[in-house]
Design a protein around this motif. Structure first.
Motif, mmCIF file in Angstrom:
data_model
loop_
_atom_site.group_PDB
_atom_site.id
_atom_site.type_symbol
_atom_site.label_atom_id
_atom_site.label_comp_id
_atom_site.label_asym_id
_atom_site.label_seq_id
_atom_site.Cartn_x
_atom_site.Cartn_y
_atom_site.Cartn_z
ATOM 1 N N THR A 49 41.847 20.688 23.378
ATOM 2 C CA THR A 49 42.471 20.275 24.623
ATOM 3 C C THR A 49 41.591 20.678 25.806
ATOM 4 O OG1 THR A 49 44.410 20.462 26.009
ATOM 5 C CG2 THR A 49 43.874 22.382 24.718
ATOM 6 N N ASN A 50 41.547 19.837 26.816
ATOM 7 C CA ASN A 50 40.787 20.164 28.023
ATOM 8 C C ASN A 50 41.677 20.763 29.088
ATOM 9 O OD1 ASN A 50 38.374 19.286 26.955
ATOM 10 N ND2 ASN A 50 38.711 17.182 27.606
ATOM 11 N N THR A 51 42.984 20.855 28.810
ATOM 12 C CA THR A 51 43.920 21.409 29.758
ATOM 13 C C THR A 51 43.913 22.932 29.641
ATOM 14 O OG1 THR A 51 45.294 19.467 29.451
ATOM 15 C CG2 THR A 51 46.313 21.361 30.526
ATOM 16 N N PRO A 52 43.584 23.640 30.722
ATOM 17 C CA PRO A 52 43.580 25.111 30.652
ATOM 18 C C PRO A 52 44.998 25.649 30.412
ATOM 19 C CG PRO A 52 42.577 24.322 32.701
ATOM 20 C CD PRO A 52 43.167 23.149 32.016
ATOM 21 N N ASN A 53 45.097 26.695 29.603
ATOM 22 C CA ASN A 53 46.400 27.315 29.379
ATOM 23 C C ASN A 53 46.679 28.323 30.499
ATOM 24 O OD1 ASN A 53 45.055 29.705 28.738
ATOM 25 N ND2 ASN A 53 45.499 29.605 26.563
ATOM 26 N N ARG A 54 47.835 28.970 30.414
ATOM 27 C CA ARG A 54 48.281 29.889 31.465
ATOM 28 C C ARG A 54 47.258 30.995 31.741
ATOM 29 N NH1 ARG A 54 53.279 29.806 30.257
ATOM 30 N NH2 ARG A 54 52.999 30.933 28.306
ATOM 31 N N LEU A 55 46.729 31.634 30.704
ATOM 32 C CA LEU A 55 45.754 32.708 30.890
ATOM 33 C C LEU A 55 44.470 32.180 31.522
ATOM 34 C CD1 LEU A 55 44.944 35.663 30.588
ATOM 35 C CD2 LEU A 55 44.297 35.171 28.214
ATOM 36 N N GLN A 56 44.000 31.028 31.080
ATOM 37 C CA GLN A 56 42.793 30.439 31.670
ATOM 38 C C GLN A 56 42.999 30.141 33.152
ATOM 39 O OE1 GLN A 56 41.906 27.017 29.268
ATOM 40 N NE2 GLN A 56 41.010 28.221 27.632
ATOM 41 N N ARG A 57 44.188 29.653 33.517
ATOM 42 C CA ARG A 57 44.468 29.355 34.923
ATOM 43 C C ARG A 57 44.484 30.628 35.762
ATOM 44 N NH1 ARG A 57 48.222 25.969 32.293
ATOM 45 N NH2 ARG A 57 49.974 27.333 32.879
ATOM 46 N N GLN A 58 45.058 31.694 35.224
ATOM 47 C CA GLN A 58 45.088 32.963 35.953
ATOM 48 C C GLN A 58 43.684 33.537 36.115
ATOM 49 O OE1 GLN A 58 47.858 35.089 33.492
ATOM 50 N NE2 GLN A 58 49.639 34.402 34.670
ATOM 51 N N LEU A 59 42.875 33.450 35.080
ATOM 52 C CA LEU A 59 41.508 33.962 35.166
ATOM 53 C C LEU A 59 40.653 33.122 36.115
ATOM 54 C CD1 LEU A 59 40.805 35.093 31.517
ATOM 55 C CD2 LEU A 59 41.149 36.526 33.527
ATOM 56 N N ALA A 60 40.953 31.840 36.242
ATOM 57 C CA ALA A 60 40.220 30.990 37.184
ATOM 58 C C ALA A 60 40.407 31.502 38.609
ATOM 59 C CB ALA A 60 40.673 29.541 37.069
ATOM 60 N N ARG A 61 41.603 31.999 38.903
ATOM 61 C CA ARG A 61 41.839 32.574 40.245
ATOM 62 C C ARG A 61 41.020 33.838 40.438
ATOM 63 N NH1 ARG A 61 47.663 30.936 39.608
ATOM 64 N NH2 ARG A 61 47.868 32.929 38.561
ATOM 65 N N VAL A 62 40.935 34.672 39.394
ATOM 66 C CA VAL A 62 40.128 35.894 39.475
ATOM 67 C C VAL A 62 38.664 35.532 39.703
ATOM 68 C CG1 VAL A 62 39.256 37.841 38.122
ATOM 69 C CG2 VAL A 62 41.698 37.302 38.110
ATOM 70 N N ASN A 63 38.206 34.461 39.069
ATOM 71 C CA ASN A 63 36.800 34.058 39.191
ATOM 72 C C ASN A 63 36.450 33.522 40.573
ATOM 73 O OD1 ASN A 63 36.120 34.907 36.635
ATOM 74 N ND2 ASN A 63 36.549 32.935 35.710
ATOM 75 N N GLU A 64 37.442 33.381 41.442
ATOM 76 C CA GLU A 64 37.174 33.004 42.825
ATOM 77 C C GLU A 64 36.655 34.188 43.637
ATOM 78 O OE1 GLU A 64 40.827 31.279 44.221
ATOM 79 O OE2 GLU A 64 40.668 29.558 42.862
ATOM 80 N N ALA A 65 36.819 35.394 43.111
ATOM 81 C CA ALA A 65 36.299 36.591 43.779
ATOM 82 C C ALA A 65 34.775 36.560 43.730
ATOM 83 C CB ALA A 65 36.820 37.845 43.081
ATOM 84 N N PRO A 66 34.120 37.252 44.669
ATOM 85 C CA PRO A 66 32.654 37.318 44.623
ATOM 86 C C PRO A 66 32.172 37.862 43.275
ATOM 87 C CG PRO A 66 33.488 38.249 46.672
ATOM 88 C CD PRO A 66 34.681 37.976 45.804
ATOM 89 N N ALA A 67 31.054 37.368 42.804
ATOM 90 C CA ALA A 67 30.541 37.698 41.476
ATOM 91 C C ALA A 67 30.468 39.203 41.215
ATOM 92 C CB ALA A 67 29.162 37.063 41.270
ATOM 93 N N PHE A 68 30.060 39.981 42.211
ATOM 94 C CA PHE A 68 29.900 41.412 41.990
ATOM 95 C C PHE A 68 31.241 42.128 41.785
ATOM 96 C CE2 PHE A 68 30.667 41.339 46.524
ATOM 97 C CZ PHE A 68 31.342 42.520 46.791
ATOM 98 N N MET A 69 32.346 41.480 42.130
ATOM 99 C CA MET A 69 33.672 42.094 42.022
ATOM 100 C C MET A 69 34.493 41.589 40.838
ATOM 101 S SD MET A 69 35.018 42.039 45.956
ATOM 102 C CE MET A 69 36.593 42.704 45.454
ATOM 103 N N ARG A 70 34.034 40.539 40.180
ATOM 104 C CA ARG A 70 34.871 39.867 39.176
ATOM 105 C C ARG A 70 35.299 40.766 38.021
ATOM 106 N NH1 ARG A 70 31.389 34.546 39.336
ATOM 107 N NH2 ARG A 70 32.113 33.843 41.374
ATOM 108 N N THR A 71 34.399 41.528 37.451
ATOM 109 C CA THR A 71 34.762 42.394 36.327
ATOM 110 C C THR A 71 35.806 43.400 36.764
ATOM 111 O OG1 THR A 71 32.618 42.119 35.256
ATOM 112 C CG2 THR A 71 33.890 44.054 34.626
#
Length: 174
Positions: A3-25
């Protein structure tokens, strides 16, 4: 077929990945540590998270040490279980729940310093998880210490089941 549809966890992590790269982890580890409090207590660091691979780091800090100054056996196992569970969570459909079915952990030698757990799924495993409502897979995970050795060997079997169970009266009618 995946499936190409992101699941709930993938959607939540996509929001985290909006943070600057040095802060993501840091942000990812903070958010997931709050969602799963035990992993926050152990200060697990979610270094990499993708549908194919999850990498978790646990420092050899005082909170997770055993009586000989190494990372406690339970903390090492927690990192492995969390890595396998997160890679499952990134693939299971929103209408299903992942559950650990079996785990085997063998302690082969004393670990040196911090531990890193890396869990992976093949494309075939991912397709099975995403296209079926119920099943199980063995999720490979490798746990290494700072010296590059594998002080523990683990095997985790994860299952997924429908999130909503059919009531017994309806199942009997079918």
């Amino acid at each position: 077929m995946q499936t190409n549809t992101p699941n709930r966890l993938q959607r939540q992590l996509a929001r985290v990945n909006e943070a600057p790269a040095f802060m993501r982890t840091f942000v990812r580890s903070l958010a997931l540590g709050r969602a799963v409090p035990f992993t926050g207590t152990a200060k697990l660091r979610y270094e990499e998270m993708s549908p194919n691979k999850v990498q978790i780091f646990v420092a050899n800090s005082r909170k997770v040490q055993n009586h000989i100054g190494g990372v406690h056996a339970v903390a090492s196992t927690l990192a492995a279980e969390t890595a396998t569970g997160m890679v499952m969570g990134l693939n299971v459909r929103d209408d299903c729940l992942p559950v650990v079915k079996d785990m085997r952990v063998q302690f082969k030698k004393r670990g040196q310093g911090a531990m890193r757990a890396v869990a992976t799924l093949t494309n075939e495993q991912r397709e099975l998880i995403q296209t079926t409502t119920k099943g199980e897979v063995t999720v490979p995970v490798t746990v290494t210490d700072e010296s590059g050795n594998q002080p523990i060997e683990c095997e985790f079997v994860w299952a997924w089941i429908p999130a909503q169970r059919t009531p017994k009266t309806e199942a009997a009618k079918a």
